[in-house]
Motif scaffolding. Structure first.
Motif, PDB file in Angstrom:
ATOM      1  N   VAL A  63       6.549  18.102  -7.042  1.00 28.28           N
ATOM      2  CA  VAL A  63       5.573  17.568  -8.275  1.00 28.28           C
ATOM      3  C   VAL A  63       6.557  17.140  -9.106  1.00 28.28           C
ATOM      4  O   VAL A  63       6.221  16.038  -9.628  1.00 28.28           O
ATOM      5  N   GLU A  64       7.795  17.629  -9.537  1.00 29.22           N
ATOM      6  CA  GLU A  64       8.581  17.149 -10.655  1.00 29.22           C
ATOM      7  C   GLU A  64       9.068  15.701 -10.247  1.00 29.22           C
ATOM      8  O   GLU A  64       9.348  15.006 -11.150  1.00 29.22           O
ATOM      9  N   GLU A  65       8.936  15.273  -8.795  1.00 34.12           N
ATOM     10  CA  GLU A  65       9.613  13.919  -8.549  1.00 34.12           C
ATOM     11  C   GLU A  65       8.567  13.023  -8.724  1.00 34.12           C
ATOM     12  O   GLU A  65       8.641  11.744  -8.505  1.00 34.12           O
ATOM     13  N   VAL A  66       7.176  13.344  -8.604  1.00 33.34           N
ATOM     14  CA  VAL A  66       6.016  12.568  -8.545  1.00 33.34           C
ATOM     15  C   VAL A  66       5.675  12.273 -10.066  1.00 33.34           C
ATOM     16  O   VAL A  66       5.039  11.051 -10.293  1.00 33.34           O
ATOM     17  N   LEU A  67       5.291  13.310 -10.872  1.00 34.86           N
ATOM     18  CA  LEU A  67       4.703  13.054 -12.099  1.00 34.86           C
ATOM     19  C   LEU A  67       5.450  11.857 -12.836  1.00 34.86           C
ATOM     20  O   LEU A  67       6.724  11.810 -12.797  1.00 34.86           O
ATOM     21  N   GLY A  68       4.707  11.050 -13.384  1.00 32.82           N
ATOM     22  CA  GLY A  68       5.031  10.141 -14.353  1.00 32.82           C
ATOM     23  C   GLY A  68       5.344   8.751 -13.426  1.00 32.82           C
ATOM     24  O   GLY A  68       5.594   7.745 -14.062  1.00 32.82           O
ATOM     25  N   LYS A  69       5.433   8.650 -12.271  1.00 32.06           N
ATOM     26  CA  LYS A  69       5.704   7.706 -11.421  1.00 32.06           C
ATOM     27  C   LYS A  69       4.336   7.060 -11.055  1.00 32.06           C
ATOM     28  O   LYS A  69       3.351   7.479 -11.028  1.00 32.06           O
ATOM     29  N   ASN A  70       4.570   5.868 -10.790  1.00 29.97           N
ATOM     30  CA  ASN A  70       3.220   4.950 -10.391  1.00 29.97           C
ATOM     31  C   ASN A  70       3.079   5.253  -9.016  1.00 29.97           C
ATOM     32  O   ASN A  70       3.831   4.774  -8.083  1.00 29.97           O
ATOM     33  N   TRP A  71       1.728   5.731  -8.702  1.00 28.40           N
ATOM     34  CA  TRP A  71       1.498   6.179  -7.475  1.00 28.40           C
ATOM     35  C   TRP A  71       1.140   5.087  -6.354  1.00 28.40           C
ATOM     36  O   TRP A  71       1.686   5.214  -5.287  1.00 28.40           O
ATOM     37  N   ILE A  72       0.516   3.980  -6.820  1.00 31.75           N
ATOM     38  CA  ILE A  72       0.226   2.946  -6.189  1.00 31.75           C
ATOM     39  C   ILE A  72       1.650   2.011  -5.316  1.00 31.75           C
ATOM     40  O   ILE A  72       1.828   1.927  -4.236  1.00 31.75           O
ATOM     41  N   GLU A  73       2.568   1.871  -6.333  1.00 32.40           N
ATOM     42  CA  GLU A  73       3.858   1.210  -6.020  1.00 32.40           C
ATOM     43  C   GLU A  73       4.973   2.155  -5.283  1.00 32.40           C
ATOM     44  O   GLU A  73       5.583   1.738  -4.890  1.00 32.40           O
ATOM     45  N   GLU A  74       4.751   3.553  -5.644  1.00 28.93           N
ATOM     46  CA  GLU A  74       5.836   4.075  -5.095  1.00 28.93           C
ATOM     47  C   GLU A  74       5.477   5.371  -3.837  1.00 28.93           C
ATOM     48  O   GLU A  74       6.395   5.449  -3.149  1.00 28.93           O
ATOM     49  N   PHE A  75       4.335   5.315  -3.810  1.00 32.17           N
ATOM     50  CA  PHE A  75       3.677   6.216  -2.696  1.00 32.17           C
ATOM     51  C   PHE A  75       2.624   5.625  -1.484  1.00 32.17           C
ATOM     52  O   PHE A  75       2.303   6.425  -0.669  1.00 32.17           O
ATOM     53  N   VAL A  76       2.503   4.424  -1.951  1.00 35.56           N
ATOM     54  CA  VAL A  76       1.333   4.017  -1.002  1.00 35.56           C
ATOM     55  C   VAL A  76       2.224   2.441  -0.343  1.00 35.56           C
ATOM     56  O   VAL A  76       2.807   1.928  -0.866  1.00 35.56           O
ATOM     57  N   PRO A  77       2.180   2.592   1.124  1.00 33.08           N
ATOM     58  CA  PRO A  77       2.668   1.513   1.674  1.00 33.08           C
ATOM     59  C   PRO A  77       2.179   0.073   1.232  1.00 33.08           C
ATOM     60  O   PRO A  77       0.976  -0.060   0.852  1.00 33.08           O
ATOM     61  N   GLU A  78       3.048  -0.984   1.297  1.00 31.58           N
ATOM     62  CA  GLU A  78       2.713  -2.080   0.648  1.00 31.58           C
ATOM     63  C   GLU A  78       1.641  -2.791   1.110  1.00 31.58           C
ATOM     64  O   GLU A  78       0.754  -3.307   0.231  1.00 31.58           O
ATOM     65  N   GLU A  79       1.301  -2.687   2.294  1.00 31.79           N
ATOM     66  CA  GLU A  79      -0.009  -3.183   2.695  1.00 31.79           C
ATOM     67  C   GLU A  79      -1.090  -2.571   2.320  1.00 31.79           C
ATOM     68  O   GLU A  79      -2.470  -3.245   2.375  1.00 31.79           O
ATOM     69  N   GLY A  80      -1.359  -1.563   1.778  1.00 33.77           N
ATOM     70  CA  GLY A  80      -2.334  -1.067   1.100  1.00 33.77           C
ATOM     71  C   GLY A  80      -2.652  -0.965  -0.704  1.00 33.77           C
ATOM     72  O   GLY A  80      -3.546  -0.353  -1.062  1.00 33.77           O
ATOM     73  N   ARG A  81      -1.649  -1.502  -1.227  1.00 30.72           N
ATOM     74  CA  ARG A  81      -1.587  -1.355  -2.481  1.00 30.72           C
ATOM     75  C   ARG A  81      -2.614  -2.441  -3.141  1.00 30.72           C
ATOM     76  O   ARG A  81      -3.017  -1.988  -4.254  1.00 30.72           O
ATOM     77  N   ALA A  82      -2.579  -3.455  -2.730  1.00 32.52           N
ATOM     78  CA  ALA A  82      -3.848  -4.645  -3.399  1.00 32.52           C
ATOM     79  C   ALA A  82      -5.289  -3.751  -3.381  1.00 32.52           C
ATOM     80  O   ALA A  82      -5.927  -3.897  -4.489  1.00 32.52           O
ATOM     81  N   ARG A  83      -5.500  -3.052  -2.242  1.00 31.11           N
ATOM     82  CA  ARG A  83      -6.937  -2.614  -2.223  1.00 31.11           C
ATOM     83  C   ARG A  83      -6.942  -1.400  -3.385  1.00 31.11           C
ATOM     84  O   ARG A  83      -7.821  -1.332  -3.877  1.00 31.11           O
ATOM     85  N   LEU A  84      -5.817  -0.396  -3.461  1.00 32.96           N
ATOM     86  CA  LEU A  84      -6.003   0.373  -4.418  1.00 32.96           C
ATOM     87  C   LEU A  84      -5.747   0.188  -5.959  1.00 32.96           C
ATOM     88  O   LEU A  84      -6.329   0.648  -6.622  1.00 32.96           O
ATOM     89  N   ARG A  85      -4.971  -1.144  -5.958  1.00 33.98           N
ATOM     90  CA  ARG A  85      -5.189  -1.890  -7.568  1.00 33.98           C
ATOM     91  C   ARG A  85      -6.663  -2.186  -7.669  1.00 33.98           C
ATOM     92  O   ARG A  85      -7.124  -1.896  -8.763  1.00 33.98           O
ATOM     93  N   GLU A  86      -7.364  -2.564  -6.733  1.00 34.29           N
ATOM     94  CA  GLU A  86      -8.692  -3.017  -7.021  1.00 34.29           C
ATOM     95  C   GLU A  86      -9.774  -1.537  -7.469  1.00 34.29           C
ATOM     96  O   GLU A  86     -10.402  -1.725  -8.346  1.00 34.29           O
ATOM     97  N   VAL A  87      -9.186  -0.528  -6.586  1.00 30.69           N
ATOM     98  CA  VAL A  87     -10.180   0.648  -6.895  1.00 30.69           C
ATOM     99  C   VAL A  87      -9.652   0.953  -8.430  1.00 30.69           C
ATOM    100  O   VAL A  87     -10.606   1.419  -9.123  1.00 30.69           O
ATOM    101  N   LEU A  88      -8.462   1.012  -8.927  1.00 33.49           N
ATOM    102  CA  LEU A  88      -8.105   1.549  -9.959  1.00 33.49           C
ATOM    103  C   LEU A  88      -8.746   0.751 -11.072  1.00 33.49           C
ATOM    104  O   LEU A  88      -9.217   1.174 -12.095  1.00 33.49           O
ATOM    105  N   ASP A  89      -8.744  -0.534 -10.962  1.00 31.84           N
ATOM    106  CA  ASP A  89      -9.433  -1.485 -11.679  1.00 31.84           C
ATOM    107  C   ASP A  89     -10.997  -1.188 -12.047  1.00 31.84           C
ATOM    108  O   ASP A  89     -11.551  -1.403 -13.111  1.00 31.84           O
TER     109      ASP A  89
END
Length: 159
Positions: free
Chosen positions: A77-103
């Motif tokens: 958890v300490e390595e994840v807190l404060g980091k951008n979930w989409i940019e660091e933990f989601v494969p590149e091909e799934g990031r655009a869709r997750l940005r849409e969901v967040l928006d």
């Protein structure tokens, strides 16, 4: 206790009266729970849930990750807190869709359940079915997003 049944010609089943009474009694009991107790209950549920529970702020940074997520993904958890979930933990091909969901959630919109892969610390991937909803402050303003993810990797032949 008297069981009240519906009158002749009524379409309501006989259990309706009992069910409504139980619903009322449960609501009254829940309303008596203090905010502190409710927070303690929520924390206990999040800490023991056998799924991923994550809260992101409006920038997509991780504000909370439950212990089971740590166990499943291998990320402390300490390595994840404060980091951008989409940019660091989601494969590149799934990031655009997750940005849409967040928006969409930032705008307070309801979002449909969705699936995406998450990168594990060991380099492998897991696929999750997500249900997301806005987190609101006392005035109703959206302050983040809550997500609950169920691992569906086996169903997709990933694990």
């Amino acid at each position: 206790m008297t069981l009240v049944t519906p009158g002749a010609g009524s379409r309501a089943p006989g259990w309706w009266v009992i069910g409504r009474w139980a619903d009322f009694a449960m609501r009254e009991s829940v309303e008596k729970i203090s905010r502190t107790e409710l927070g303690d209950i929520a924390r206990a549920v999040f800490d023991t849930a056998r799924c991923v529970v994550i809260f992101l702020d409006l920038d997509g940074k991780v504000a909370f990750l439950n212990p089971h997520a740590e166990e499943m993904l291998g990320w402390p958890v300490e390595e994840v807190l404060g980091k951008n979930w989409i940019e660091e933990f989601v494969p590149e091909e799934g990031r655009a869709r997750l940005r849409e969901v967040l928006d969409a959630v930032k705008q307070g919109e309801e979002v449909r359940p969705d699936e995406n892969e998450v990168l594990c610390k060991d380099g492998s991937r897991r696929r999750f079915a997500w249900t997301d909803c806005p987190i609101r402050d006392g005035s109703g303003k959206v302050t983040g997003v809550a997500g609950i993810g169920i691992d569906v990797s086996v169903e997709h032949g990933i694990r």
